[in-house]
Motif scaffolding. Structure first.
Motif, PDB file in Angstrom:
ATOM      1  N   SER A 118      52.327  38.532  41.505  1.00 33.21           N
ATOM      2  CA  SER A 118      51.220  38.274  42.115  1.00 33.21           C
ATOM      3  C   SER A 118      49.876  38.190  40.748  1.00 33.21           C
ATOM      4  N   GLY A 119      49.005  38.370  41.167  1.00 34.03           N
ATOM      5  CA  GLY A 119      47.795  38.255  39.985  1.00 34.03           C
ATOM      6  C   GLY A 119      46.613  39.109  40.714  1.00 34.03           C
ATOM      7  N   PHE A 120      45.569  39.544  39.981  1.00 36.29           N
ATOM      8  CA  PHE A 120      44.577  40.274  40.253  1.00 36.29           C
ATOM      9  C   PHE A 120      43.383  39.976  39.141  1.00 36.29           C
ATOM     10  N   SER A 121      42.297  39.256  39.780  1.00 32.78           N
ATOM     11  CA  SER A 121      41.218  39.161  38.944  1.00 32.78           C
ATOM     12  C   SER A 121      40.296  40.171  38.854  1.00 32.78           C
ATOM     13  N   VAL A 122      39.639  40.390  37.869  1.00 35.97           N
ATOM     14  CA  VAL A 122      38.677  41.373  37.779  1.00 35.97           C
ATOM     15  C   VAL A 122      37.206  40.903  37.565  1.00 35.97           C
ATOM     16  N   PRO A 123      36.390  41.169  38.356  1.00 40.80           N
ATOM     17  CA  PRO A 123      35.056  40.313  38.105  1.00 40.80           C
ATOM     18  C   PRO A 123      34.557  41.047  36.672  1.00 40.80           C
ATOM     19  N   GLY A 124      33.999  40.222  36.053  1.00 38.25           N
ATOM     20  CA  GLY A 124      33.285  40.838  34.642  1.00 38.25           C
ATOM     21  C   GLY A 124      34.289  40.940  33.654  1.00 38.25           C
ATOM     22  N   MET A 125      35.520  40.799  33.849  1.00 32.53           N
ATOM     23  CA  MET A 125      36.408  40.961  32.812  1.00 32.53           C
ATOM     24  C   MET A 125      36.900  39.854  32.019  1.00 32.53           C
ATOM     25  N   TYR A 126      36.624  38.543  32.826  1.00 25.56           N
ATOM     26  CA  TYR A 126      36.916  37.134  32.655  1.00 25.56           C
ATOM     27  C   TYR A 126      38.214  37.079  32.166  1.00 25.56           C
ATOM     28  N   GLY A 127      39.085  37.981  33.236  1.00 28.68           N
ATOM     29  CA  GLY A 127      40.624  37.819  32.882  1.00 28.68           C
ATOM     30  C   GLY A 127      41.220  38.783  34.167  1.00 28.68           C
ATOM     31  N   GLY A 128      42.206  39.568  33.929  1.00 24.63           N
ATOM     32  CA  GLY A 128      43.053  40.400  34.886  1.00 24.63           C
ATOM     33  C   GLY A 128      44.022  40.698  34.675  1.00 24.63           C
ATOM     34  N   PHE A 129      45.060  40.860  35.716  1.00 24.41           N
ATOM     35  CA  PHE A 129      46.284  41.432  35.532  1.00 24.41           C
ATOM     36  C   PHE A 129      47.151  40.431  36.404  1.00 24.41           C
ATOM     37  N   SER A 130      48.311  40.120  35.829  1.00 22.17           N
ATOM     38  CA  SER A 130      49.352  39.446  36.312  1.00 22.17           C
ATOM     39  C   SER A 130      50.605  40.457  36.638  1.00 22.17           C
ATOM     40  N   PHE A 131      51.384  40.477  37.449  1.00 18.63           N
ATOM     41  CA  PHE A 131      52.297  41.427  37.899  1.00 18.63           C
ATOM     42  C   PHE A 131      53.594  40.977  38.426  1.00 18.63           C
ATOM     43  N   THR A 132      54.804  41.537  38.269  1.00 17.06           N
ATOM     44  CA  THR A 132      55.831  41.091  38.894  1.00 17.06           C
ATOM     45  C   THR A 132      56.760  42.371  39.002  1.00 17.06           C
ATOM     46  N   LEU A 133      57.318  42.373  40.575  1.00 16.25           N
ATOM     47  CA  LEU A 133      58.167  43.554  40.850  1.00 16.25           C
ATOM     48  C   LEU A 133      59.689  42.903  40.710  1.00 16.25           C
ATOM     49  N   ALA A 134      60.525  43.788  40.008  1.00 15.05           N
ATOM     50  CA  ALA A 134      61.673  43.564  40.312  1.00 15.05           C
ATOM     51  C   ALA A 134      62.654  44.941  40.377  1.00 15.05           C
TER      52      ALA A 134
END
Length: 221
Positions: free
Chosen positions: A166-182
């Motif tokens: 999944s992914g998670f955008s952070v307002p004001g960061m102009y970016g965010g996090f992508s993450f994968t569980l295995a």
């Protein structure tokens, strides 16, 4: 199909058009106007909102929760799932859509709303990995998390996501996090990348297990 964690809880964190559209989506779902809901979700700029709750709302009901509460036809529930609705997404009271359907006596929805587990991780192990992940997010973007009152990603939804990502955008960061569980060697491992598009070399990659957080790469983006 895009699976993205929507952490927005406040209208102030959105542009004017986005806040208006999010309220319209919530209104149509609450009114069980499924044709209008699917029209909205069919627009490219709204495609990631299948799990969006009303900004400023207290219940955190996304469209699939409303479908469960109102006893929508099975076809509606299945179509919401097809466009990205998570069956494991919880409300502010901790209820999944299947829990709401069961409470309301809508037995025809129990089978289609039961979340699958495509990634096999014990609940206590998942909780500990999630705690480490939330700590990393707060370390990287804590001021923005507090300012926007973001709802941080809940990893339970990844158990039903093909590829566990999944992914998670952070307002004001102009970016965010992508993450994968295995699962590797019988243990849960969350791999996450975080970045700000306006800060060169801000990228970091971490691997998270029950034992903690390890920085494995940095300096990209």
């Amino acid at each position: 199909m895009t699976y993205r964690w929507d952490g927005i809880t406040r209208s102030e964190s959105l542009s004017e058009w986005a806040a208006t559209a999010r309220h319209e989506l919530a209104d149509r779902a609450r009114a069980y106007d499924w044709a209008a809901v699917f029209d909205l979700l069919g627009e490219p700029r709204y495609a990631e909102w299948a799990n969006a709750a009303r900004p400023g709302g207290r219940s955190w009901y996304a469209p699939l929760h409303q479908a469960a509460y109102g006893g929508a036809p099975v076809e509606v529930a299945r179509r919401l799932i097809e466009v990205g609705a998570w069956r494991a997404l919880r409300t502010a009271d901790g209820e999944r859509p299947v829990d709401i359907a069961r409470r309301q006596g809508h037995h025809h929805l129990r089978e289609p709303l039961e979340p699958p587990r495509l990634v096999d991780v014990p609940d206590d192990e998942l909780r500990r990995v999630q705690e480490h992940f939330h700590g990393l997010i707060c370390h990287r973007a804590g001021k923005l998390v507090d300012e926007h009152r973001l709802r941080l990603p809940e990893l339970e939804v990844l158990l039903e996501t093909p590829g566990g990502g999944s992914g998670f955008s952070v307002p004001g960061m102009y970016g965010g996090f992508s993450f994968t569980l295995a699962v590797e060697d019988g243990r849960a491992r969350l791999t996450t990348e975080s970045w700000s598009r306006v800060v060169g070399g801000s990228g970091q990659r971490h691997e998270i297990t029950v034992g903690g957080v390890d920085l494995v790469a940095e300096g990209f983006v």
